[in-house]
Each structure stands twice: as structure tokens, then as C-alpha cells.
Design a protein around this motif. Structure first.
Motif, PDB file in Angstrom:
ATOM      1  N   ARG A  88      68.496  43.959  39.257  1.00  0.00           N
ATOM      2  CA  ARG A  88      70.140  44.224  40.042  1.00  0.00           C
ATOM      3  C   ARG A  88      71.772  44.276  39.199  1.00  0.00           C
ATOM      4  NH1 ARG A  88      74.235  40.818  40.991  1.00  0.00           N
ATOM      5  NH2 ARG A  88      73.951  39.258  40.331  1.00  0.00           N
ATOM      6  N   ARG A  89      71.493  43.604  38.111  1.00  0.00           N
ATOM      7  CA  ARG A  89      72.400  44.183  37.039  1.00  0.00           C
ATOM      8  C   ARG A  89      72.053  45.525  36.047  1.00  0.00           C
ATOM      9  NH1 ARG A  89      71.972  38.474  33.339  1.00  0.00           N
ATOM     10  NH2 ARG A  89      72.878  36.851  34.795  1.00  0.00           N
ATOM     11  N   VAL A  90      71.154  46.422  35.765  1.00  0.00           N
ATOM     12  CA  VAL A  90      71.146  47.619  35.284  1.00  0.00           C
ATOM     13  C   VAL A  90      72.239  48.662  36.712  1.00  0.00           C
ATOM     14  CG1 VAL A  90      70.210  49.048  34.340  1.00  0.00           C
ATOM     15  CG2 VAL A  90      69.801  47.151  33.714  1.00  0.00           C
ATOM     16  N   LYS A  91      71.535  47.998  37.729  1.00  0.00           N
ATOM     17  CA  LYS A  91      71.474  48.975  39.226  1.00  0.00           C
ATOM     18  C   LYS A  91      73.212  49.105  38.797  1.00  0.00           C
ATOM     19  CE  LYS A  91      68.060  49.261  41.579  1.00  0.00           C
ATOM     20  NZ  LYS A  91      67.232  48.455  43.286  1.00  0.00           N
ATOM     21  N   ARG A  92      73.716  48.381  38.836  1.00  0.00           N
ATOM     22  CA  ARG A  92      75.482  48.276  38.671  1.00  0.00           C
ATOM     23  C   ARG A  92      76.154  48.826  37.526  1.00  0.00           C
ATOM     24  NH1 ARG A  92      80.585  44.185  38.190  1.00  0.00           N
ATOM     25  NH2 ARG A  92      81.252  45.133  40.049  1.00  0.00           N
ATOM     26  N   VAL A  93      75.149  48.484  36.159  1.00  0.00           N
ATOM     27  CA  VAL A  93      75.511  49.043  35.379  1.00  0.00           C
ATOM     28  C   VAL A  93      75.332  51.081  35.717  1.00  0.00           C
ATOM     29  CG1 VAL A  93      74.771  50.203  32.890  1.00  0.00           C
ATOM     30  CG2 VAL A  93      74.430  47.139  33.596  1.00  0.00           C
ATOM     31  N   ILE A  94      74.346  51.036  35.796  1.00  0.00           N
ATOM     32  CA  ILE A  94      74.543  52.316  36.543  1.00  0.00           C
ATOM     33  C   ILE A  94      75.408  53.173  37.538  1.00  0.00           C
ATOM     34  CG2 ILE A  94      72.780  53.788  38.505  1.00  0.00           C
ATOM     35  CD1 ILE A  94      70.701  52.705  37.057  1.00  0.00           C
ATOM     36  N   ASP A  95      75.629  52.175  38.338  1.00  0.00           N
ATOM     37  CA  ASP A  95      77.135  53.072  39.693  1.00  0.00           C
ATOM     38  C   ASP A  95      78.468  52.627  38.425  1.00  0.00           C
ATOM     39  OD1 ASP A  95      75.388  52.461  41.860  1.00  0.00           O
ATOM     40  OD2 ASP A  95      75.953  50.033  42.055  1.00  0.00           O
ATOM     41  N   MET A  96      78.363  51.908  37.392  1.00  0.00           N
ATOM     42  CA  MET A  96      79.645  51.700  36.508  1.00  0.00           C
ATOM     43  C   MET A  96      79.329  52.982  36.401  1.00  0.00           C
ATOM     44  SD  MET A  96      80.605  48.836  33.663  1.00  0.00           S
ATOM     45  CE  MET A  96      82.194  48.478  33.548  1.00  0.00           C
ATOM     46  N   THR A  97      78.400  53.422  35.676  1.00  0.00           N
ATOM     47  CA  THR A  97      78.105  54.503  34.717  1.00  0.00           C
ATOM     48  C   THR A  97      78.373  55.859  35.103  1.00  0.00           C
ATOM     49  OG1 THR A  97      76.265  53.836  33.833  1.00  0.00           O
ATOM     50  CG2 THR A  97      76.246  55.930  33.763  1.00  0.00           C
ATOM     51  N   GLU A  98      78.392  55.657  36.454  1.00  0.00           N
ATOM     52  CA  GLU A  98      78.719  56.953  37.895  1.00  0.00           C
ATOM     53  C   GLU A  98      79.838  57.101  37.670  1.00  0.00           C
ATOM     54  OE1 GLU A  98      77.477  59.036  42.252  1.00  0.00           O
ATOM     55  OE2 GLU A  98      77.688  56.960  41.564  1.00  0.00           O
ATOM     56  N   PHE A  99      80.197  56.329  37.881  1.00  0.00           N
ATOM     57  CA  PHE A  99      82.607  56.060  37.958  1.00  0.00           C
ATOM     58  C   PHE A  99      82.755  56.267  36.715  1.00  0.00           C
ATOM     59  CE2 PHE A  99      86.407  53.960  38.056  1.00  0.00           C
ATOM     60  CZ  PHE A  99      87.008  53.843  38.720  1.00  0.00           C
ATOM     61  N   MET A 100      82.322  56.385  35.905  1.00  0.00           N
ATOM     62  CA  MET A 100      82.873  56.886  34.404  1.00  0.00           C
ATOM     63  C   MET A 100      82.540  58.073  33.791  1.00  0.00           C
ATOM     64  SD  MET A 100      84.494  54.240  33.061  1.00  0.00           S
ATOM     65  CE  MET A 100      84.371  52.449  33.197  1.00  0.00           C
ATOM     66  N   GLY A 101      81.806  58.866  34.666  1.00  0.00           N
ATOM     67  CA  GLY A 101      81.703  60.466  34.386  1.00  0.00           C
ATOM     68  C   GLY A 101      80.238  60.057  33.323  1.00  0.00           C
ATOM     69  N   CYS A 102      79.568  59.576  33.036  1.00  0.00           N
ATOM     70  CA  CYS A 102      79.125  59.266  32.272  1.00  0.00           C
ATOM     71  C   CYS A 102      77.580  59.709  32.664  1.00  0.00           C
ATOM     72  CB  CYS A 102      78.549  58.187  31.347  1.00  0.00           C
ATOM     73  SG  CYS A 102      77.198  57.701  30.269  1.00  0.00           S
ATOM     74  N   ASP A 103      76.392  59.473  32.079  1.00  0.00           N
ATOM     75  CA  ASP A 103      74.933  60.105  32.481  1.00  0.00           C
ATOM     76  C   ASP A 103      73.940  58.906  32.023  1.00  0.00           C
ATOM     77  OD1 ASP A 103      74.627  61.981  29.832  1.00  0.00           O
ATOM     78  OD2 ASP A 103      74.795  63.723  30.648  1.00  0.00           O
ATOM     79  N   HIS A 104      74.166  58.174  30.489  1.00  0.00           N
ATOM     80  CA  HIS A 104      73.132  58.103  30.635  1.00  0.00           C
ATOM     81  C   HIS A 104      73.083  56.211  30.521  1.00  0.00           C
ATOM     82  CE1 HIS A 104      70.126  56.569  26.864  1.00  0.00           C
ATOM     83  NE2 HIS A 104      69.946  57.612  27.462  1.00  0.00           N
TER      84      HIS A 104
END
Length: 255
Positions: A88-104
């Protein structure tokens, strides 16, 4: 290849503005922001979403990008609820990554013993598959760092083969397990196609210098276009100068 500054140790007490400024001045293309240690950069899995915009504005105004959001969540717990919470926590990191325009996004495995090996490899495989499927439509790669007892190629490759997704790979942690004879050929012939990023440490150390040289040449030969992330953990004086010297060393390795 591109250069990234990992915030482990060296930058753990720096505000985001200083991290970005020093990284740009020292010649890095990106910064890799370590999470779960409450570093001062402000990026955590539970950072309120209403703060994401101001963080992104700082990055966008700088001359570097976020190369990776580097979660320290792991999936080795025998408790299914603990593993589900990590996912669950990493899925939120993935959402944050997408928002930031990052891909990893990087995650950990992380540790097993002879009695728990099969179970932990299974736990990690299941979690990474779920995360990879969640990240794939967002254009994000999720990578397990070859860390803990996953520094060895065999269990790490079991996970990658079990997940079997194009957006799940390795962060190679430059531990060179299996290279005791002085050559990386056997190790890299297995793992190189799955490497998405590399963490380097004290690459100038005479004990591992030649292995690093071979690694950079191998990555150059296969056309690796990802980030080489400096995780040197330097805590001495003149950190800006030392970080710039690492960039010079990386360039020398590539030739």
C-alpha cells in the motif's frame, strides 16, 4: 549513461534546495531521493498530497530531475498484513512518482535464511508483481535493489523471472557477489538485461576499482541509458568537491 546523486548519508541533513543546487553544480543529471528515513528533502510515502506541488516546483525550477523515488519498504515479513501495508505504501510512492514526472521507483526484498528462503522469494515475487502491474499503465518501472540476501544473483533472478513484467527489474547495488575471481562476466551475463539503475559506493577503493571499471565498460557496451547513482555516503568536509570528483571518475570509467 546518466549520473544521479543518492541522498543516503551525504545529503541526509540537507534541505531539498541544497540537494538540487549541489547536484547540478557537481555535474549530476538527477537526484535519487531516499525515503523512510525522514530526511529533510520532504519526500516520504505519507507526504500529504497537498505538499507535492510545492516540491515539484522546486525540482522543475532546478537543472536536475528526480531520477528515482527510493522506497525502503520491503516484503520479507512472514506477516501477510505487514506485507500488504508495504505494498500500500509503495503504491502511494508510485502515485507520487507519476505526479513528479519521474519514471522509476526502487524497493527492497530484503532478507532470508536457509529456512525462509523459498517463502521470502515467494512473498517478494508476489508483491513486485502487484506493484509492477499497478505501475505499468503509469509508465513507471519498479525495481528491486540487489540488497540484503538478494545481492546474490540466484534469488534475485528467481524474483524477476517469477514477476515476468517488462517494467520490473534490478537496481544493481555494486556488491559484486560471485565476482571473487576478479571478473564480472558470469554475474553480468545473467543480470545485465534486467538492470534499470546502478548504485555505486566507494568506487575509488582499490579492492573493487577494477570491478567497477569492468561494470562501466559492460554497461557502455550494451548501451545502458539509465542512471548511475552515487551512494558514496561521504560525510566529511568539502562534500561538493568530493561529489564532483565522483562524476569525473564515472566519466573516466566510461572513457
Amino acid at each position: 549513461m546518466k549520473w544521479s546523486l543518492n541522498t543516503y548519508q551525504t545529503c541526509q541533513d540537507w534541505e531539498l534546495s541544497r540537494i538540487l543546487e549541489v547536484a547540478e553544480a557537481a555535474g549530476y543529471h538527477g537526484v535519487e531521493l531516499l525515503m523512510d528515513y525522514k530526511q529533510k528533502h520532504g519526500f516520504e510515502w505519507d507526504t500529504p498530497a497537498d505538499q507535492w506541488g510545492s516540491l515539484k516546483e522546486q525540482v522543475d525550477a532546478s537543472g536536475v530531475v528526480i531520477s528515482s523515488l527510493t522506497s525502503c519498504q520491503n516484503f520479507h515479513s512472514p506477516n501477510a498484513a505487514d506485507r500488504a501495508e508495504s505494498v500500500r505504501r509503495v503504491k502511494r510512492v508510485i502515485d507520487m512518482t507519476e505526479f513528479m514526472g519521474c519514471d522509476h521507483v526502487r524497493v527492497l526484498g530484503d532478507r532470508f535464511d536457509d529456512n525462509t528462503r523459498d517463502a521470502v522469494v515467494g512473498y517478494v515475487t508476489h508483491a513486485l508483481k502487484e506493484l509492477g502491474q499497478y505501475a505499468q499503465p503509469k509508465g513507471i518501472t519498479v525495481s528491486i535493489e540487489m540488497h540484503g540476501t538478494f545481492t546474490a544473483a540466484e534469488p534475485a533472478m528467481q524474483v524477476i523471472k517469477g514477476v515476468n513484467l517488462p517494467n520490473v527489474g534490478f537496481v544493481f547495488n555494486s556488491q559484486f557477489v560471485g565476482c571473487e575471481g576478479g571478473s564480472i562476466e558470469s554475474l553480468f551475463s545473467r543480470i545485465a538485461p534486467h538492470i534499470t539503475a546502478v548504485h555505486t559506493h566507494r568506487a575509488e577503493d582499490p579492492e573493487t576499482f577494477e570491478l567497477y571499471r569492468q561494470m562501466f565498460q559492460w554497461l557502455k557496451r550494451i548501451g545502458f541509458e539509465g542512471y548511475i547513482s552515487n551512494e558514496c555516503a561521504y560525510r566529511g568536509p568539502d562534500s561538493e568537491k568530493v561529489l564532483a570528483l565522483y562524476v569525473a571518475l564515472f566519466k573516466a570509467f566510461v572513457g
